[in-house]
Design a protein around this motif. Structure first.
Motif, PDB file in Angstrom:
ATOM      1  N   GLU A   6       0.569  -0.732  -0.309  1.00 42.50           N
ATOM      2  CA  GLU A   6      -0.320   0.193   0.106  1.00 42.50           C
ATOM      3  C   GLU A   6       0.688   1.207   0.244  1.00 42.50           C
ATOM      4  O   GLU A   6       0.582   2.855  -0.294  1.00 42.50           O
ATOM      5  N   ASN A  11      -0.235   2.798  -5.858  1.00 39.48           N
ATOM      6  CA  ASN A  11      -1.102   2.171  -5.317  1.00 39.48           C
ATOM      7  C   ASN A  11      -1.228   3.280  -4.753  1.00 39.48           C
ATOM      8  O   ASN A  11      -2.768   4.415  -4.383  1.00 39.48           O
ATOM      9  N   LEU A  12       0.011   4.840  -4.278  1.00 48.62           N
ATOM     10  CA  LEU A  12      -0.684   5.943  -3.986  1.00 48.62           C
ATOM     11  C   LEU A  12      -1.559   6.699  -5.023  1.00 48.62           C
ATOM     12  O   LEU A  12      -2.635   8.075  -4.863  1.00 48.62           O
ATOM     13  N   THR A  14      -3.319   5.733  -7.270  1.00 46.47           N
ATOM     14  CA  THR A  14      -4.797   5.269  -8.095  1.00 46.47           C
ATOM     15  C   THR A  14      -5.556   5.292  -6.709  1.00 46.47           C
ATOM     16  O   THR A  14      -6.884   6.254  -7.058  1.00 46.47           O
ATOM     17  N   ARG A  15      -4.852   6.115  -5.813  1.00 45.42           N
ATOM     18  CA  ARG A  15      -5.658   6.580  -4.358  1.00 45.42           C
ATOM     19  C   ARG A  15      -6.178   8.775  -4.941  1.00 45.42           C
ATOM     20  O   ARG A  15      -7.163   8.923  -4.487  1.00 45.42           O
ATOM     21  N   ILE A  16      -5.323   8.514  -5.741  1.00 43.92           N
ATOM     22  CA  ILE A  16      -5.562  10.038  -6.233  1.00 43.92           C
ATOM     23  C   ILE A  16      -6.428  10.389  -6.503  1.00 43.92           C
ATOM     24  O   ILE A  16      -6.609  11.462  -6.743  1.00 43.92           O
ATOM     25  N   ARG A  18      -8.569   8.470  -7.497  1.00 47.13           N
ATOM     26  CA  ARG A  18     -10.066   8.484  -7.219  1.00 47.13           C
ATOM     27  C   ARG A  18     -10.060   9.670  -6.379  1.00 47.13           C
ATOM     28  O   ARG A  18     -11.778   9.944  -6.134  1.00 47.13           O
ATOM     29  N   ILE A  19      -9.423  10.204  -5.701  1.00 45.43           N
ATOM     30  CA  ILE A  19      -9.972  11.735  -4.739  1.00 45.43           C
ATOM     31  C   ILE A  19     -10.106  12.613  -6.078  1.00 45.43           C
ATOM     32  O   ILE A  19     -11.576  13.536  -5.829  1.00 45.43           O
ATOM     33  N   THR A  46     -13.917  12.283   1.139  1.00 46.06           N
ATOM     34  CA  THR A  46     -12.765  12.648   0.124  1.00 46.06           C
ATOM     35  C   THR A  46     -11.621  13.551   1.189  1.00 46.06           C
ATOM     36  O   THR A  46     -10.998  13.225   0.810  1.00 46.06           O
ATOM     37  N   ALA A  49     -10.703   9.487   2.605  1.00 45.77           N
ATOM     38  CA  ALA A  49      -9.377   9.365   1.499  1.00 45.77           C
ATOM     39  C   ALA A  49      -8.096  10.047   1.967  1.00 45.77           C
ATOM     40  O   ALA A  49      -6.840   9.850   1.722  1.00 45.77           O
ATOM     41  N   LYS A  52      -5.940   9.190   4.678  1.00 48.01           N
ATOM     42  CA  LYS A  52      -5.582   7.703   4.593  1.00 48.01           C
ATOM     43  C   LYS A  52      -4.545   7.713   3.897  1.00 48.01           C
ATOM     44  O   LYS A  52      -3.394   7.375   3.933  1.00 48.01           O
ATOM     45  N   ILE A  53      -4.673   8.316   2.887  1.00 47.30           N
ATOM     46  CA  ILE A  53      -3.245   8.596   2.295  1.00 47.30           C
ATOM     47  C   ILE A  53      -2.145   9.375   3.360  1.00 47.30           C
ATOM     48  O   ILE A  53      -0.744   9.279   2.890  1.00 47.30           O
TER      49      ILE A  53
END
Length: 93
Positions: A6, A11-12, A14-16, A18-19, A46, A49, A52-53
């Motif tokens: 993670e 993966n980071l 991908t999270r960004i 999504r945000i 948001t 999220a 979490k990052i």
């Protein structure tokens, strides 16, 4: 970066991504004059999220610092790096 899945760049990102999608959705909701409570729900999602990052980055720094010390880096230097990241993390939360 850290060895944990993670913490990996992909993966980071991908999270960004999504945000970014969530932000776009919020913008659309505002333009469409959706109910405020629905917009706030999305804003909170948001924010969560993003937090979490931030948490993942803090964990990655701690992990990275430990690995660097075990490989011979200065404990004092690594502690300074970790303290700097913790200070920034605390500003977000």
């Amino acid at each position: 970066m850290s060895h944990l899945p993670e913490h990996r760049t992909g993966n980071l990102i991908t999270r960004i991504n999504r945000i970014e999608g969530q932000i776009g959705g919020i913008k659309k909701m505002i333009l469409e004059e959706k109910p405020y409570d629905e917009i706030i729900i999305q804003l909170n999602s948001t924010r969560s999220a993003m937090q979490k990052i931030s948490q993942i980055m803090l964990e990655a720094q701690a992990d990275n610092s430990l690995m660097n010390v075990s490989e011979g880096s200065s404990l004092e230097d690594e502690m300074k790096k970790l303290q700097k990241v913790i200070k920034q993390y605390n500003k977000m939360n």
